[in-house]
Scaffold this motif. Structure first.
Motif, PDB file in Angstrom:
ATOM      1  N   TYR A  74       5.435   3.920   1.508  1.00 40.37           N
ATOM      2  CA  TYR A  74       5.003   2.603   1.053  1.00 40.37           C
ATOM      3  C   TYR A  74       5.045   1.622   2.217  1.00 40.37           C
ATOM      4  CZ  TYR A  74       4.928   4.073  -3.796  1.00 40.37           C
ATOM      5  OH  TYR A  74       4.609   4.703  -4.976  1.00 40.37           O
ATOM      6  N   TYR A  75       3.961   0.852   2.349  1.00 34.70           N
ATOM      7  CA  TYR A  75       3.822  -0.108   3.427  1.00 34.70           C
ATOM      8  C   TYR A  75       3.610  -1.504   2.852  1.00 34.70           C
ATOM      9  CZ  TYR A  75       2.719   4.094   6.163  1.00 34.70           C
ATOM     10  OH  TYR A  75       2.742   5.318   6.770  1.00 34.70           O
TER      11      TYR A  75
ATOM     12  N   ASP B 253      -7.541  -2.143   3.216  1.00 34.27           N
ATOM     13  CA  ASP B 253      -6.395  -2.295   4.110  1.00 34.27           C
ATOM     14  C   ASP B 253      -6.806  -2.980   5.406  1.00 34.27           C
ATOM     15  OD1 ASP B 253      -6.190   1.283   4.973  1.00 34.27           O
ATOM     16  OD2 ASP B 253      -7.828  -0.173   5.143  1.00 34.27           O
TER      17      ASP B 253
ATOM     18  N   PHE C 176       0.858  -1.178   0.000  1.00 33.34           N
ATOM     19  CA  PHE C 176       0.000   0.000   0.000  1.00 33.34           C
ATOM     20  C   PHE C 176       0.897   1.231   0.000  1.00 33.34           C
ATOM     21  CE2 PHE C 176      -4.238  -1.719   1.090  1.00 33.34           C
ATOM     22  CZ  PHE C 176      -3.895  -3.013   1.430  1.00 33.34           C
ATOM     23  N   ARG C 177       0.302   2.366  -0.307  1.00 34.76           N
ATOM     24  CA  ARG C 177       1.039   3.607  -0.193  1.00 34.76           C
ATOM     25  C   ARG C 177       0.114   4.711   0.279  1.00 34.76           C
ATOM     26  NH1 ARG C 177       2.164   4.914  -6.645  1.00 34.76           N
ATOM     27  NH2 ARG C 177      -0.005   5.429  -7.212  1.00 34.76           N
ATOM     28  N   ARG C 178       0.716   5.710   0.941  1.00 34.08           N
ATOM     29  CA  ARG C 178      -0.045   6.882   1.365  1.00 34.08           C
ATOM     30  C   ARG C 178       0.738   8.119   0.983  1.00 34.08           C
ATOM     31  NH1 ARG C 178      -2.526   6.813   7.063  1.00 34.08           N
ATOM     32  NH2 ARG C 178      -4.363   6.095   5.937  1.00 34.08           N
TER      33      ARG C 178
ATOM     34  N   GLU D  40      -5.661   9.302   1.036  1.00 32.30           N
ATOM     35  CA  GLU D  40      -5.916   8.062   1.739  1.00 32.30           C
ATOM     36  C   GLU D  40      -4.929   6.985   1.272  1.00 32.30           C
ATOM     37  OE1 GLU D  40     -10.723   8.546   2.531  1.00 32.30           O
ATOM     38  OE2 GLU D  40      -9.960   6.883   1.321  1.00 32.30           O
ATOM     39  N   ARG D  41      -4.789   5.961   2.120  1.00 32.06           N
ATOM     40  CA  ARG D  41      -3.907   4.866   1.763  1.00 32.06           C
ATOM     41  C   ARG D  41      -4.446   4.138   0.532  1.00 32.06           C
ATOM     42  NH1 ARG D  41      -1.662   1.739   6.787  1.00 32.06           N
ATOM     43  NH2 ARG D  41      -3.868   1.245   7.115  1.00 32.06           N
ATOM     44  N   GLU D  42      -3.579   3.841  -0.392  1.00 32.50           N
ATOM     45  CA  GLU D  42      -3.943   3.231  -1.672  1.00 32.50           C
ATOM     46  C   GLU D  42      -3.315   1.852  -1.800  1.00 32.50           C
ATOM     47  OE1 GLU D  42      -2.298   5.302  -5.026  1.00 32.50           O
ATOM     48  OE2 GLU D  42      -3.381   4.112  -6.511  1.00 32.50           O
TER      49      GLU D  42
ATOM     50  N   ALA E 218       5.273   8.778  -1.987  1.00 28.16           N
ATOM     51  CA  ALA E 218       4.415   8.338  -0.891  1.00 28.16           C
ATOM     52  C   ALA E 218       5.245   7.529   0.099  1.00 28.16           C
ATOM     53  CB  ALA E 218       3.268   7.474  -1.415  1.00 28.16           C
TER      54      ALA E 218
ATOM     55  N   TRP F 127       1.511  -5.228   9.494  1.00 26.24           N
ATOM     56  CA  TRP F 127       2.013  -4.122   8.682  1.00 26.24           C
ATOM     57  C   TRP F 127       3.478  -3.850   8.988  1.00 26.24           C
ATOM     58  CZ3 TRP F 127      -0.840  -1.412   5.045  1.00 26.24           C
ATOM     59  CH2 TRP F 127      -2.198  -1.740   4.994  1.00 26.24           C
TER      60      TRP F 127
ATOM     61  N   GLY G  44       6.753   1.104   7.028  1.00 26.39           N
ATOM     62  CA  GLY G  44       6.686   2.118   5.980  1.00 26.39           C
ATOM     63  C   GLY G  44       8.067   2.569   5.542  1.00 26.39           C
TER      64      GLY G  44
END
Length: 127
Positions: A93-94, A111, A36-38, A43-45, A91, A117, A120
């Protein structure tokens, strides 16, 4: 499973980076993995997912053809190869892990379906 992400940094537009995420404390091969990325103010994508075996992968249109997710279960590691990077890819990244079925992850792309998780890693695309 505990996750540790690495590989972020500063890269010029059009450049490449490879993110890594290593798991410990669990049976890594049992987990569906995602990235995911923010971005600031957004919002987180959801940007990528891979099945436990690595045979199936997913990426949304925003990254399709540029980002590739892969995994090496022998090394308890999942990767995100990012090519042709754009400024809008900037962003945090997670990486994330879930025991839910891969089909569920694709259907929901939430998510909240992921229980573990990483911390990041920052990716900045700028000239």
């Amino acid at each position: 499973v505990q996750l540790q992400a690495s590989g972020g940094g500063l890269v010029q537009p059009g450049g490449s980076l490879r993110l890594s995420c290593t798991g410990s404390g669990g049976t890594f091969r049992n987990y569906v993995m995602g990235w995911f990325r923010r971005a600031p103010g957004k919002e987180r994508e959801f940007v990528a997912a891979i099945s436990w075996s690595g045979d199936s992968t997913y990426g949304p249109d925003s990254v399709k053809g540029r980002f590739t997710i892969s995994r090496d279960n022998a090394k308890n590691t999942v990767y995100l190869q990012m090519n042709s990077l754009k400024s809008e890819d900037t962003a945090v990244y997670y990486c994330a892990a879930t025991l839910k079925p891969y089909t569920t992850v694709l259907a929901t792309r939430r998510d909240s379906d992921f229980g573990s998780w990483g911390q990041g890693t920052q990716v900045t695309v700028s000239s």
